[in-house]
Write a protein that holds these residues in place. Sequence first.
Motif, PDB file in Angstrom:
ATOM      1  N   ASN A 145     -10.542  -4.157 -12.676  1.00 41.97           N
ATOM      2  CA  ASN A 145     -10.312  -3.222 -14.095  1.00 41.97           C
ATOM      3  C   ASN A 145      -8.678  -2.262 -13.879  1.00 41.97           C
ATOM      4  N   LEU A 146      -9.074  -2.356 -12.705  1.00 43.01           N
ATOM      5  CA  LEU A 146      -7.385  -1.480 -12.420  1.00 43.01           C
ATOM      6  C   LEU A 146      -6.345  -1.643 -11.421  1.00 43.01           C
ATOM      7  N   ASN A 147      -6.220  -2.910 -10.971  1.00 46.45           N
ATOM      8  CA  ASN A 147      -5.300  -3.578 -10.006  1.00 46.45           C
ATOM      9  C   ASN A 147      -5.043  -5.008 -10.646  1.00 46.45           C
ATOM     10  N   ARG A 148      -5.571  -5.351 -11.615  1.00 45.31           N
ATOM     11  CA  ARG A 148      -5.281  -6.887 -12.269  1.00 45.31           C
ATOM     12  C   ARG A 148      -2.967  -6.600 -12.556  1.00 45.31           C
ATOM     13  N   GLU A 149      -3.093  -5.414 -13.119  1.00 46.88           N
ATOM     14  CA  GLU A 149      -1.506  -5.945 -13.456  1.00 46.88           C
ATOM     15  C   GLU A 149      -0.429  -4.950 -12.841  1.00 46.88           C
ATOM     16  N   LEU A 150      -1.361  -3.981 -11.493  1.00 45.78           N
ATOM     17  CA  LEU A 150      -0.309  -2.876 -10.929  1.00 45.78           C
ATOM     18  C   LEU A 150      -0.398  -3.769  -9.891  1.00 45.78           C
ATOM     19  N   LYS A 151      -1.147  -3.963  -9.208  1.00 42.02           N
ATOM     20  CA  LYS A 151      -1.041  -4.944  -7.781  1.00 42.02           C
ATOM     21  C   LYS A 151      -0.862  -4.196  -6.603  1.00 42.02           C
ATOM     22  N   THR A 152      -1.481  -3.097  -6.254  1.00 43.78           N
ATOM     23  CA  THR A 152      -0.974  -1.739  -5.596  1.00 43.78           C
ATOM     24  C   THR A 152      -1.917  -1.296  -4.696  1.00 43.78           C
ATOM     25  N   LYS A 153      -1.891  -1.050  -3.601  1.00 42.88           N
ATOM     26  CA  LYS A 153      -2.623  -1.101  -2.399  1.00 42.88           C
ATOM     27  C   LYS A 153      -3.763  -0.265  -3.024  1.00 42.88           C
ATOM     28  N   ILE A 154      -4.799   0.071  -2.150  1.00 44.79           N
ATOM     29  CA  ILE A 154      -5.979   0.585  -2.735  1.00 44.79           C
ATOM     30  C   ILE A 154      -6.127   1.144  -1.579  1.00 44.79           C
ATOM     31  N   PHE A 155      -7.103   2.132  -1.653  1.00 44.06           N
ATOM     32  CA  PHE A 155      -7.418   3.127  -0.575  1.00 44.06           C
ATOM     33  C   PHE A 155      -9.409   3.176  -1.146  1.00 44.06           C
ATOM     34  N   GLU A 156      -9.783   3.288  -0.258  1.00 44.57           N
ATOM     35  CA  GLU A 156     -11.780   3.428  -0.628  1.00 44.57           C
ATOM     36  C   GLU A 156     -11.489   4.449  -0.081  1.00 44.57           C
ATOM     37  N   ALA A 157     -12.737   5.406  -0.700  1.00 45.88           N
ATOM     38  CA  ALA A 157     -12.199   7.375   0.116  1.00 45.88           C
ATOM     39  C   ALA A 157     -13.663   7.870  -0.262  1.00 45.88           C
ATOM     40  N   ALA A 158     -13.754   8.609   0.300  1.00 42.30           N
ATOM     41  CA  ALA A 158     -15.259   9.978   0.762  1.00 42.30           C
ATOM     42  C   ALA A 158     -13.907  11.401  -0.146  1.00 42.30           C
TER      43      ALA A 158
ATOM     44  N   THR B 246     -15.097  14.351  -0.561  1.00 41.04           N
ATOM     45  CA  THR B 246     -15.742  15.699   0.139  1.00 41.04           C
ATOM     46  C   THR B 246     -16.010  15.082   1.710  1.00 41.04           C
ATOM     47  N   LYS B 247     -15.926  14.336   2.751  1.00 38.90           N
ATOM     48  CA  LYS B 247     -16.109  14.307   3.736  1.00 38.90           C
ATOM     49  C   LYS B 247     -14.495  14.078   4.224  1.00 38.90           C
ATOM     50  N   GLY B 248     -13.884  13.639   3.313  1.00 35.25           N
ATOM     51  CA  GLY B 248     -11.731  13.578   3.929  1.00 35.25           C
ATOM     52  C   GLY B 248     -11.499  12.556   4.411  1.00 35.25           C
ATOM     53  N   THR B 249     -13.070  11.248   4.037  1.00 35.95           N
ATOM     54  CA  THR B 249     -12.755   9.836   4.634  1.00 35.95           C
ATOM     55  C   THR B 249     -11.264   9.243   3.451  1.00 35.95           C
ATOM     56  N   GLY B 250     -10.258   9.197   4.059  1.00 38.94           N
ATOM     57  CA  GLY B 250      -9.318   8.122   3.491  1.00 38.94           C
ATOM     58  C   GLY B 250      -8.185   9.113   2.374  1.00 38.94           C
ATOM     59  N   VAL B 251      -8.552  10.900   2.686  1.00 41.60           N
ATOM     60  CA  VAL B 251      -7.827  10.901   2.208  1.00 41.60           C
ATOM     61  C   VAL B 251      -5.929  11.212   2.718  1.00 41.60           C
ATOM     62  N   PHE B 252      -6.108  11.425   3.879  1.00 46.28           N
ATOM     63  CA  PHE B 252      -5.370  11.442   4.053  1.00 46.28           C
ATOM     64  C   PHE B 252      -4.403   9.527   4.612  1.00 46.28           C
ATOM     65  N   GLU B 253      -5.388   9.130   4.180  1.00 45.97           N
ATOM     66  CA  GLU B 253      -4.556   7.290   4.400  1.00 45.97           C
ATOM     67  C   GLU B 253      -3.893   7.025   3.094  1.00 45.97           C
ATOM     68  N   THR B 254      -4.614   7.847   2.085  1.00 48.49           N
ATOM     69  CA  THR B 254      -3.758   8.013   0.867  1.00 48.49           C
ATOM     70  C   THR B 254      -2.433   8.848   0.611  1.00 48.49           C
ATOM     71  N   LEU B 255      -3.057  10.635   1.329  1.00 49.82           N
ATOM     72  CA  LEU B 255      -1.220  10.965   0.776  1.00 49.82           C
ATOM     73  C   LEU B 255      -0.421  10.534   1.724  1.00 49.82           C
ATOM     74  N   LYS B 256      -0.508   9.592   2.854  1.00 50.77           N
ATOM     75  CA  LYS B 256       0.536   9.156   3.920  1.00 50.77           C
ATOM     76  C   LYS B 256       1.562   8.502   3.397  1.00 50.77           C
ATOM     77  N   GLU B 257       0.674   7.377   2.449  1.00 50.83           N
ATOM     78  CA  GLU B 257       0.691   5.843   1.978  1.00 50.83           C
ATOM     79  C   GLU B 257       2.280   6.426   0.739  1.00 50.83           C
ATOM     80  N   ILE B 258       1.575   7.064   0.108  1.00 52.40           N
ATOM     81  CA  ILE B 258       2.231   7.888  -1.463  1.00 52.40           C
ATOM     82  C   ILE B 258       3.569   8.753  -1.311  1.00 52.40           C
ATOM     83  N   SER B 259       3.075   8.994   0.026  1.00 52.96           N
ATOM     84  CA  SER B 259       4.401  10.396   0.309  1.00 52.96           C
ATOM     85  C   SER B 259       5.498   9.376   1.120  1.00 52.96           C
ATOM     86  N   LYS B 260       5.240   8.077   1.527  1.00 54.56           N
ATOM     87  CA  LYS B 260       6.321   7.689   1.867  1.00 54.56           C
ATOM     88  C   LYS B 260       6.732   6.668   0.679  1.00 54.56           C
TER      89      LYS B 260
END
Lengths: 205, 132
Positions: free
Chosen positions: A161-174, A176-190
């Motif tokens: 539904n969301l990445n068919r056209e964007l074809k970008t990197k995906i992070f799974e996250a939770a 509230t617990k912080g899972t995936g939050v910094f991974e997302t931040l690092k990649e988009i900052s870079k």
Amino acid sequence: MALINLSKREIHCKIVYYGPGRCGKTTNLLYIYNAMNSRARSKMLTIETKGDRTLFFDLLPLNLGKINGFDVRIQLYTVPGQTTYKATRKLVLKGVDGLVFVADYLKVRHEKNIESLQDLHRNLLEHNLTLEEIPIILQFNKYDLVSTPIPTLTKEELETNLNRELKTKIFEAAATKGTGVFETLKEISKRTIHYVATKHLLTGH
Amino acid sequence: MADLVLTTSVLEETKTQIENTLIKAGVNTVLLIDEAGNVVTVCGDKTCNLDTTSLAALAAANFGATSQIAKLIGEDDFLLLFHKGKKDSIHFARINTDLILVTIFGDNVSLGLLRLRVAQLVKTIEKAFGHK
Ligand SMILES: Nc1nc2c(ncn2[C@@H]2O[C@H](COP(=O)(O)OP(=O)(O)OP(=O)(O)O)[C@@H](O)[C@H]2O)c(=O)[nH]1
Ligand SMILES: [Mg+2]
């Protein structure tokens, strides 16, 4: 629009967390705020409606330290996800340099995820921007709910539904617990810094 | 919206102009910001306790929202953007297409004088940024 201060050797970039209402944008920023050393971040500014819905935006300024001799400052913004705040979302997108699209794993948010991505496309166009230009990554949030009885989407459904056209990197996250939050931040900052730097610093200035 | 690249000479010139036109006239604080909410420069004596980052973000958002309100009622933009407090007041002015000049002043400065000075300053800053 990035701000590059050659006098102080600072780069300021704006990264916006976009996505449907209640998908966890504010939760991402709150987790970052609580986890980061106070030297690296300033106060978090949030404008909330009654309860915890974002009315205008949240802002978290971060100091990422020196990159290529430049002090890199990043402003993280969230938009209000509720459909009625379209005009406000457009305002927050003004001058955006990088985007995180936060999607919701909850099955009931299926339509809202898609609508929100379309709304992002439209709002960017009104600023004469496209997702071919501005760096964007996807975060599939509330991954923790997949293992519970609450009906959720599958990663494949979200991707189709969301990445068919964007074809970008995906992070799974939770968030509230912080899972995936910094991974997302690092990649988009870079990606954002790279985008701004190649536009300017590596081309003559 | 193009990125803003600030050179030392443009920044220094702008600061001097702000000092001469507004700070010397008794204005507390002047913030030059861009429409994305970034601080370009801050002038004034009482700025250390001021959260300029939040102020810039909110001022840019407020400015954008007000322009939209103007359009909804059929105006291009409002001519005067000004909030009056008990002690301090705040005035916003657009410079070029993507800069905003935010002035915070007390009741020792009249709004008339302030508007006159801001109008002058807007012209000089437009020139400075045009020549970069
Ligand atoms: N189970 C679970 N709940 C989450 C997660 N992330 C956020 N939430 C919850 O979802 C709700 C909404 O989160 P917010 O961060 O306020 O959502 P938002 O995207 O900022 O929403 P708007 O401001 O309305 O656009 C809150 O009750 C959060 O605790 C997650 O990873 N897992
Ligand atoms: Mg929120």
